[in-house]
Write a protein that holds these residues in place. Structure first.
Motif, PDB file in Angstrom:
ATOM      1  N   VAL A 270       0.780  -1.374  -0.209  1.00 45.12           N
ATOM      2  CA  VAL A 270      -0.300   0.216  -0.243  1.00 45.12           C
ATOM      3  C   VAL A 270       1.000   1.135   0.111  1.00 45.12           C
ATOM      4  CG1 VAL A 270      -1.409   1.091   1.049  1.00 45.12           C
ATOM      5  CG2 VAL A 270      -1.884  -1.404   0.994  1.00 45.12           C
ATOM      6  N   THR A 271       0.439   2.545  -0.770  1.00 43.36           N
ATOM      7  CA  THR A 271       1.746   3.410  -0.870  1.00 43.36           C
ATOM      8  C   THR A 271       1.102   4.067  -0.355  1.00 43.36           C
ATOM      9  OG1 THR A 271       2.610   2.185  -3.415  1.00 43.36           O
ATOM     10  CG2 THR A 271       3.053   5.091  -2.864  1.00 43.36           C
ATOM     11  N   LEU A 272       1.890   5.157   0.431  1.00 40.02           N
ATOM     12  CA  LEU A 272       1.095   6.492   0.725  1.00 40.02           C
ATOM     13  C   LEU A 272       2.605   7.036   0.389  1.00 40.02           C
ATOM     14  CD1 LEU A 272       1.452   7.507   4.684  1.00 40.02           C
ATOM     15  CD2 LEU A 272       2.142   8.874   3.008  1.00 40.02           C
ATOM     16  N   ILE A 273       1.777   8.599  -0.336  1.00 38.92           N
ATOM     17  CA  ILE A 273       3.003   9.911  -1.003  1.00 38.92           C
ATOM     18  C   ILE A 273       3.001  10.642  -0.107  1.00 38.92           C
ATOM     19  CG2 ILE A 273       3.400  10.722  -2.982  1.00 38.92           C
ATOM     20  CD1 ILE A 273       3.056   8.465  -4.738  1.00 38.92           C
ATOM     21  N   VAL A 274       3.860  11.568  -0.348  1.00 36.27           N
ATOM     22  CA  VAL A 274       3.491  12.929   0.309  1.00 36.27           C
ATOM     23  C   VAL A 274       4.137  13.894  -1.036  1.00 36.27           C
ATOM     24  CG1 VAL A 274       4.006  14.770   2.264  1.00 36.27           C
ATOM     25  CG2 VAL A 274       2.997  12.694   2.991  1.00 36.27           C
ATOM     26  N   SER A 275       3.871  14.702  -1.636  1.00 38.17           N
ATOM     27  CA  SER A 275       4.161  16.257  -2.271  1.00 38.17           C
ATOM     28  C   SER A 275       5.008  17.330  -1.692  1.00 38.17           C
ATOM     29  CB  SER A 275       3.311  15.937  -3.729  1.00 38.17           C
ATOM     30  OG  SER A 275       3.998  16.952  -4.376  1.00 38.17           O
ATOM     31  N   LEU A 276       5.726  17.407  -1.966  1.00 38.06           N
ATOM     32  CA  LEU A 276       6.655  18.442  -1.646  1.00 38.06           C
ATOM     33  C   LEU A 276       6.638  19.487  -2.802  1.00 38.06           C
ATOM     34  CD1 LEU A 276      10.260  16.731   0.173  1.00 38.06           C
ATOM     35  CD2 LEU A 276       7.717  17.272   1.116  1.00 38.06           C
ATOM     36  N   GLU A 277       5.894  19.356  -4.145  1.00 37.54           N
ATOM     37  CA  GLU A 277       5.537  20.046  -4.816  1.00 37.54           C
ATOM     38  C   GLU A 277       4.089  21.088  -4.863  1.00 37.54           C
ATOM     39  OE1 GLU A 277       7.692  23.093  -5.756  1.00 37.54           O
ATOM     40  OE2 GLU A 277       9.893  21.543  -5.170  1.00 37.54           O
ATOM     41  N   ALA A 278       3.955  20.091  -6.608  1.00 31.90           N
ATOM     42  CA  ALA A 278       2.344  20.761  -6.336  1.00 31.90           C
ATOM     43  C   ALA A 278       1.983  19.551  -5.950  1.00 31.90           C
ATOM     44  CB  ALA A 278       2.078  20.870  -7.809  1.00 31.90           C
ATOM     45  N   PRO A 279       0.572  19.302  -6.441  1.00 28.67           N
ATOM     46  CA  PRO A 279      -0.483  18.672  -5.477  1.00 28.67           C
ATOM     47  C   PRO A 279      -0.254  17.336  -6.124  1.00 28.67           C
ATOM     48  CG  PRO A 279      -1.544  20.205  -5.449  1.00 28.67           C
ATOM     49  CD  PRO A 279      -0.263  20.591  -6.311  1.00 28.67           C
ATOM     50  N   VAL A 280      -0.277  16.172  -6.647  1.00 29.97           N
ATOM     51  CA  VAL A 280      -0.150  14.536  -6.937  1.00 29.97           C
ATOM     52  C   VAL A 280      -1.671  14.811  -7.925  1.00 29.97           C
ATOM     53  CG1 VAL A 280       0.008  12.091  -7.286  1.00 29.97           C
ATOM     54  CG2 VAL A 280       1.216  13.053  -5.784  1.00 29.97           C
ATOM     55  N   ARG A 281      -1.531  14.294  -9.135  1.00 31.31           N
ATOM     56  CA  ARG A 281      -2.964  14.886 -10.242  1.00 31.31           C
ATOM     57  C   ARG A 281      -2.533  13.304 -10.963  1.00 31.31           C
ATOM     58  NH1 ARG A 281      -1.409  18.249 -15.055  1.00 31.31           N
ATOM     59  NH2 ARG A 281       0.779  18.296 -14.043  1.00 31.31           N
TER      60      ARG A 281
ATOM     61  N   GLY B 232      -4.230  -2.518 -11.353  1.00 33.05           N
ATOM     62  CA  GLY B 232      -4.305  -2.650 -12.548  1.00 33.05           C
ATOM     63  C   GLY B 232      -3.689  -0.906 -12.577  1.00 33.05           C
ATOM     64  N   PRO B 233      -3.207   0.185 -13.628  1.00 37.34           N
ATOM     65  CA  PRO B 233      -2.038   1.067 -13.733  1.00 37.34           C
ATOM     66  C   PRO B 233      -2.495   2.291 -12.926  1.00 37.34           C
ATOM     67  CG  PRO B 233      -2.497   0.977 -15.951  1.00 37.34           C
ATOM     68  CD  PRO B 233      -3.302   0.235 -14.902  1.00 37.34           C
ATOM     69  N   ALA B 234      -2.209   2.831 -11.606  1.00 36.70           N
ATOM     70  CA  ALA B 234      -2.860   4.152 -11.850  1.00 36.70           C
ATOM     71  C   ALA B 234      -2.145   5.282 -12.556  1.00 36.70           C
ATOM     72  CB  ALA B 234      -2.676   4.735  -9.575  1.00 36.70           C
ATOM     73  N   LEU B 235      -3.049   5.845 -13.371  1.00 37.20           N
ATOM     74  CA  LEU B 235      -2.470   6.682 -14.234  1.00 37.20           C
ATOM     75  C   LEU B 235      -1.941   8.348 -13.645  1.00 37.20           C
ATOM     76  CD1 LEU B 235      -4.505   6.120 -17.618  1.00 37.20           C
ATOM     77  CD2 LEU B 235      -2.388   4.949 -16.849  1.00 37.20           C
ATOM     78  N   ILE B 236      -1.430   8.583 -13.478  1.00 33.20           N
ATOM     79  CA  ILE B 236      -0.924   9.984 -12.786  1.00 33.20           C
ATOM     80  C   ILE B 236      -0.140  10.960 -13.810  1.00 33.20           C
ATOM     81  CG2 ILE B 236       0.417  10.812 -10.737  1.00 33.20           C
ATOM     82  CD1 ILE B 236       0.469   8.002  -9.679  1.00 33.20           C
ATOM     83  N   ALA B 237      -0.759  11.907 -13.448  1.00 28.31           N
ATOM     84  CA  ALA B 237       0.354  13.838 -14.335  1.00 28.31           C
ATOM     85  C   ALA B 237       1.081  13.775 -13.454  1.00 28.31           C
ATOM     86  CB  ALA B 237      -1.233  14.307 -14.836  1.00 28.31           C
ATOM     87  N   GLN B 238       2.482  14.276 -14.674  1.00 30.41           N
ATOM     88  CA  GLN B 238       3.258  15.142 -13.839  1.00 30.41           C
ATOM     89  C   GLN B 238       3.862  15.658 -14.512  1.00 30.41           C
ATOM     90  OE1 GLN B 238       6.376  11.024 -12.922  1.00 30.41           O
ATOM     91  NE2 GLN B 238       5.727  11.208 -15.579  1.00 30.41           N
ATOM     92  N   ASP B 239       4.964  16.505 -13.445  1.00 25.03           N
ATOM     93  CA  ASP B 239       5.240  17.916 -13.626  1.00 25.03           C
ATOM     94  C   ASP B 239       6.716  17.844 -14.487  1.00 25.03           C
ATOM     95  OD1 ASP B 239       2.978  19.194 -13.391  1.00 25.03           O
ATOM     96  OD2 ASP B 239       3.634  19.388 -10.627  1.00 25.03           O
TER      97      ASP B 239
END
Length: 289
Positions: free
Chosen positions: A45-56, A80-87
């Motif tokens: 189970v993945t926990l992510i905290v962004s230090l820049e813009a929010p994860v989209r 299935g793959p979680a599709l995440i926009a990247q900056d």
């Protein structure tokens, strides 16, 4: 990714947390050109905290999950793959949480997270909602990892001090044993054998397992085997995909490729070409658990 700036840091959590969390991974990347990242199915189970813009989050295939923007999030087991926009610039902290530690640390069973991404502010642990602000203000990776230890130890201690209902809600020993056996065997263990070994009928075993993890044991084993293949693909062995297929217990390379289409949304060759140059250093993801 020529000319890109990379900064990685990896740490094991406090000893009291190591049965619940495998690793903390800090990352900062400047120069990412891949617009959409595939978050692959995993045993964690993945926990992510962004230090820049929010994860989209754009999409969670096979789920009713809506698109979301989160400064801090947790993603459950998924197929299935979680599709995440990247900056172009992204930074954050990534935690690999055992499904067996989810109740203790996050206050909900892993089954409530399966196939979904949840904002940290929606979990019954207010201290987790404060993590983004605290980690952004921290001056170093070392301090960020210390903050994670402090917060997660507090969560674990708080969970342990609650009334006896907390203990009663933990997964039964048979289910915990079966999950660890699936991990040890790399997903290559028949469900019927697991059920026999714990002394339950296959139906009862599958129901109790799914009640805890949100995935049936056959799905969980499939995800674990896929994860092992993903690790090997980061450092492709001399025999290429055929060797990966053999090592992971697939019938042949075609079987491996079909599983990747189903679970990653692309072939292994496509993933290697598009994703691998932008992922964390292979040492991070092929090191000891």
């Amino acid at each position: 990714m020529a000319g890109a700036e990379l900064d990685w840091a990896v740490s094991r959590p406090h000893p009291a947390l190591r049965a619940l969390i495998s690793r903390y991974i800090g990352y900062r990347q400047d120069g990412v050109l891949l617009e959409v990242h595939r978050g692959l199915p995993s045993q964690h189970v993945t926990l992510i905290v962004s230090l820049e813009a929010p994860v989209r989050l754009l999409e969670m295939p096979g789920s009713d999950q809506r698109a979301a923007r989160c400064q801090g999030l947790v993603g459950g087991l998924h197929t299935g793959p979680a599709l995440i926009a990247q900056d172009r610039l992204q930074a954050g902290v990534h935690l690999e949480v055992s499904p067996l530690g989810v109740r203790t640390l996050l206050g909900v069973p892993a089954s409530e997270l399966a196939g979904r991404v949840i904002d940290l502010t929606d979990l019954p642990r207010p201290e987790l909602a404060q993590l983004p602000e605290r980690l952004v203000e921290a001056p170093s990776w070392a301090r960020r990892f210390e903050i994670l230890d402090e917060v997660l130890l507090a969560c674990a201690t708080s969970s342990a001090s609650r009334d006896s209902r907390a203990t009663a809600q933990q997964p039964p020993g048979e289910v915990r044993w079966a999950w660890r056996r699936i991990l040890t065997e790399g997903g290559a263990v028949p469900v019927s054998q697991l059920a026999r070994d714990v002394g339950w009928s296959r139906r009862h075993f599958s129901e109790r397992f799914a009640r805890e993890f949100g995935l049936a044991p056959k799905q969980a084993a499939r995800v674990v085997r896929f994860g092992r293949a993903a690790t090997l693909l980061r450092r492709l062995p001399p025999g290429g995909l055929a060797e990966v297929a053999q090592l992971c217990g697939y019938f042949d390379q075609a079987h491996l490729t079909n599983e990747w289409r189903a679970l990653a949304g692309c072939t292994p060759h496509t993933w290697i070409r598009e994703e691998l140059p932008f992922l964390q250093d292979a040492e991070v993801f092929t090191g000891p658990e």
